[in-house]
Write a protein that holds these residues in place. Structure first.
Motif, PDB file in Angstrom:
ATOM      1  N   MET A   1       0.839  -1.202   0.000  1.00 38.60           N
ATOM      2  CA  MET A   1       0.000   0.000   0.000  1.00 38.60           C
ATOM      3  C   MET A   1       0.874   1.252   0.000  1.00 38.60           C
ATOM      4  O   MET A   1       1.897   1.298   0.687  1.00 38.60           O
ATOM      5  CB  MET A   1      -0.905  -0.009   1.249  1.00 38.60           C
ATOM      6  CG  MET A   1      -1.944   1.100   1.233  1.00 38.60           C
ATOM      7  SD  MET A   1      -2.976   1.108   2.716  1.00 38.60           S
ATOM      8  CE  MET A   1      -4.010  -0.313   2.415  1.00 38.60           C
ATOM      9  N   GLU A   2       0.466   2.248  -0.758  1.00 38.35           N
ATOM     10  CA  GLU A   2       1.248   3.485  -0.844  1.00 38.35           C
ATOM     11  C   GLU A   2       1.168   4.273   0.467  1.00 38.35           C
ATOM     12  O   GLU A   2       0.092   4.429   1.056  1.00 38.35           O
ATOM     13  CB  GLU A   2       0.699   4.350  -1.989  1.00 38.35           C
ATOM     14  CG  GLU A   2       1.512   5.603  -2.243  1.00 38.35           C
ATOM     15  CD  GLU A   2       0.847   6.537  -3.232  1.00 38.35           C
ATOM     16  OE1 GLU A   2       1.312   7.677  -3.368  1.00 38.35           O
ATOM     17  OE2 GLU A   2      -0.154   6.116  -3.854  1.00 38.35           O
ATOM     18  N   LYS A   4       0.895   7.449   2.529  1.00 37.28           N
ATOM     19  CA  LYS A   4       0.373   8.796   2.282  1.00 37.28           C
ATOM     20  C   LYS A   4       0.528   9.711   3.493  1.00 37.28           C
ATOM     21  O   LYS A   4       0.410  10.931   3.378  1.00 37.28           O
ATOM     22  CB  LYS A   4      -1.117   8.712   1.906  1.00 37.28           C
ATOM     23  CG  LYS A   4      -1.370   7.964   0.597  1.00 37.28           C
ATOM     24  CD  LYS A   4      -2.853   7.850   0.334  1.00 37.28           C
ATOM     25  CE  LYS A   4      -3.116   7.083  -0.961  1.00 37.28           C
ATOM     26  NZ  LYS A   4      -4.558   6.864  -1.182  1.00 37.28           N
ATOM     27  N   ASN A  50       5.673   0.588   8.992  1.00 36.32           N
ATOM     28  CA  ASN A  50       4.645   0.903   7.990  1.00 36.32           C
ATOM     29  C   ASN A  50       3.369   0.169   8.382  1.00 36.32           C
ATOM     30  O   ASN A  50       3.361  -1.059   8.530  1.00 36.32           O
ATOM     31  CB  ASN A  50       5.094   0.462   6.599  1.00 36.32           C
ATOM     32  CG  ASN A  50       6.190   1.363   6.050  1.00 36.32           C
ATOM     33  OD1 ASN A  50       6.498   2.407   6.619  1.00 36.32           O
ATOM     34  ND2 ASN A  50       6.793   0.954   4.950  1.00 36.32           N
ATOM     35  N   ASP A  53      -1.560   2.843   5.214  1.00 42.57           N
ATOM     36  CA  ASP A  53      -1.017   3.927   4.391  1.00 42.57           C
ATOM     37  C   ASP A  53      -0.175   4.908   5.215  1.00 42.57           C
ATOM     38  O   ASP A  53       0.106   6.021   4.770  1.00 42.57           O
ATOM     39  CB  ASP A  53      -2.158   4.683   3.687  1.00 42.57           C
ATOM     40  CG  ASP A  53      -3.075   5.407   4.664  1.00 42.57           C
ATOM     41  OD1 ASP A  53      -2.936   5.201   5.893  1.00 42.57           O
ATOM     42  OD2 ASP A  53      -3.937   6.186   4.215  1.00 42.57           O
ATOM     43  N   GLN A 176       6.588   9.605   2.140  1.00 42.54           N
ATOM     44  CA  GLN A 176       7.258   8.545   2.895  1.00 42.54           C
ATOM     45  C   GLN A 176       8.670   9.015   3.270  1.00 42.54           C
ATOM     46  O   GLN A 176       9.427   9.496   2.430  1.00 42.54           O
ATOM     47  CB  GLN A 176       7.316   7.282   2.015  1.00 42.54           C
ATOM     48  CG  GLN A 176       7.829   6.051   2.722  1.00 42.54           C
ATOM     49  CD  GLN A 176       7.566   4.789   1.902  1.00 42.54           C
ATOM     50  OE1 GLN A 176       6.664   4.769   1.072  1.00 42.54           O
ATOM     51  NE2 GLN A 176       8.333   3.748   2.151  1.00 42.54           N
ATOM     52  N   ASP A 180      10.821   1.444   1.751  1.00 44.42           N
ATOM     53  CA  ASP A 180      10.294   0.135   2.173  1.00 44.42           C
ATOM     54  C   ASP A 180      11.447  -0.780   2.573  1.00 44.42           C
ATOM     55  O   ASP A 180      12.487  -0.814   1.911  1.00 44.42           O
ATOM     56  CB  ASP A 180       9.503  -0.518   1.027  1.00 44.42           C
ATOM     57  CG  ASP A 180       8.191   0.202   0.768  1.00 44.42           C
ATOM     58  OD1 ASP A 180       7.761   0.975   1.634  1.00 44.42           O
ATOM     59  OD2 ASP A 180       7.604  -0.009  -0.317  1.00 44.42           O
TER      60      ASP A 180
END
Length: 298
Positions: A1-2, A4, A50, A53, A176, A180
């Protein structure tokens, strides 16, 4: 998931309340060293989580305590400074139904800064009667108007989903901050040095491990992917050096073997570790030594 949204969260509390255990549990891997001895954490350690989002950046801080030397002064300053310019603070406390002096000091600082705060009551697995937990919550609710109160057990990983949901409420829209897969901003050699220091804390008694510092003097990845590490352990007295080395070098061998296992797990490859012990008398009261070991107060 991005991603945000992001939130910077300071994790604070008295020594030995479980801040590093909680940070590791939320991150999902060991980035902060843990021992049963107070004042294990000396620097601010950044852990990245994380969640949906949202990217949470957790700042694990040294235990808030009455300093007895200049290293202690530095650790208390790190905690105070870490409460400024964050989206929220997580005050971690034990399930004791009164507000102790370290907690009173931290709550005072939170009020001064107007910082949103979540109270996290840790070690609930040790509470037999749930009414006792209500007494803890009542005592802290009287001391400060917290944005949320979440009972957890960091060690048993109970209540962490509820805690993450509360932390995410303080996130701001934005890019972000960490890529990741990145779980900490600490360089590998710093984590390796901290792992060696953790084994000193776990294997040595009383005051001796608190007077130790670890410097990684060599950190090289060979062509065959084996990492060569040389670590120098500094202590404050010649008598302490003998205890750290142990009879026939047995204690130093055990510390090295325990550390190597954890370093290999963290690095994901084979590690060749060599350790030495040197004496630097009263280094904890010498700012030049304190800075040289990476505890920079600037």
């Amino acid at each position: 998931m991005e991603i945000k949204k992001t939130a910077m969260i300071t994790v604070c509390g008295r020594p030995n309340v479980g801040k590093s255990t909680l940070t590791n549990a939320l991150v999902g891997e060991k980035i902060a060293i843990v021992s049963s001895k107070p004042q294990t954490t000396r620097n601010r350690i950044c852990g990245v989580v994380n969640h949906g989002d949202t990217q949470l950046v957790l700042l694990d801080t040294p235990g808030f305590h009455k300093a007895k030397n200049r290293l202690g002064d530095y650790m208390v300053k790190v905690t105070r400074d870490s409460l400024a310019d964050v989206d929220a603070a997580l005050l971690l406390v034990e399930p004791v139904p009164h507000v102790g002096i370290p907690e009173q000091e931290l709550i005072k600082k939170l009020k001064e800064l107007g910082c949103p705060a979540i109270l996290c009551v840790n070690k609930i697995d040790t509470v037999e009667n749930k009414e006792d937990l209500l007494a803890v919550i009542a005592a802290y609710s009287e001391a400060h108007e917290f944005d949320a109160i979440v009972p957890i057990s960091a060690q048993k990983r109970d209540g962490l989903d509820d805690l993450l949901s509360e932390l995410c409420k303080h996130a701001q829209e934005g890019p972000q901050l960490f890529p990741d897969g990145m779980t900490t901003d600490q360089p590998d050699r710093q984590v390796v040095g901290e792992i060696v220091r953790e084994k000193l804390l776990r294997n040595l008694d009383k005051e001796i491990p608190h007077g130790t510092a670890v410097e990684i003097t060599r950190f090289v990845e060979r062509d065959d992917e084996v990492i060569e590490v040389e670590a120098t352990i500094f202590c404050e007295k010649k008598s302490h050096k003998g205890i750290i080395i142990g009879k026939n070098g047995e204690m130093l061998k055990k510390i090295g073997a325990d550390a190597r296992r954890d370093i290999e797990r963290f690095m994901g490859t084979k590690v060749y570790l060599q350790t030495w012990v040197k004496v630097k008398e009263n280094w904890r009261d010498n700012m030049n030594y304190i800075r040289s070991f990476g505890y920079d107060d600037k």
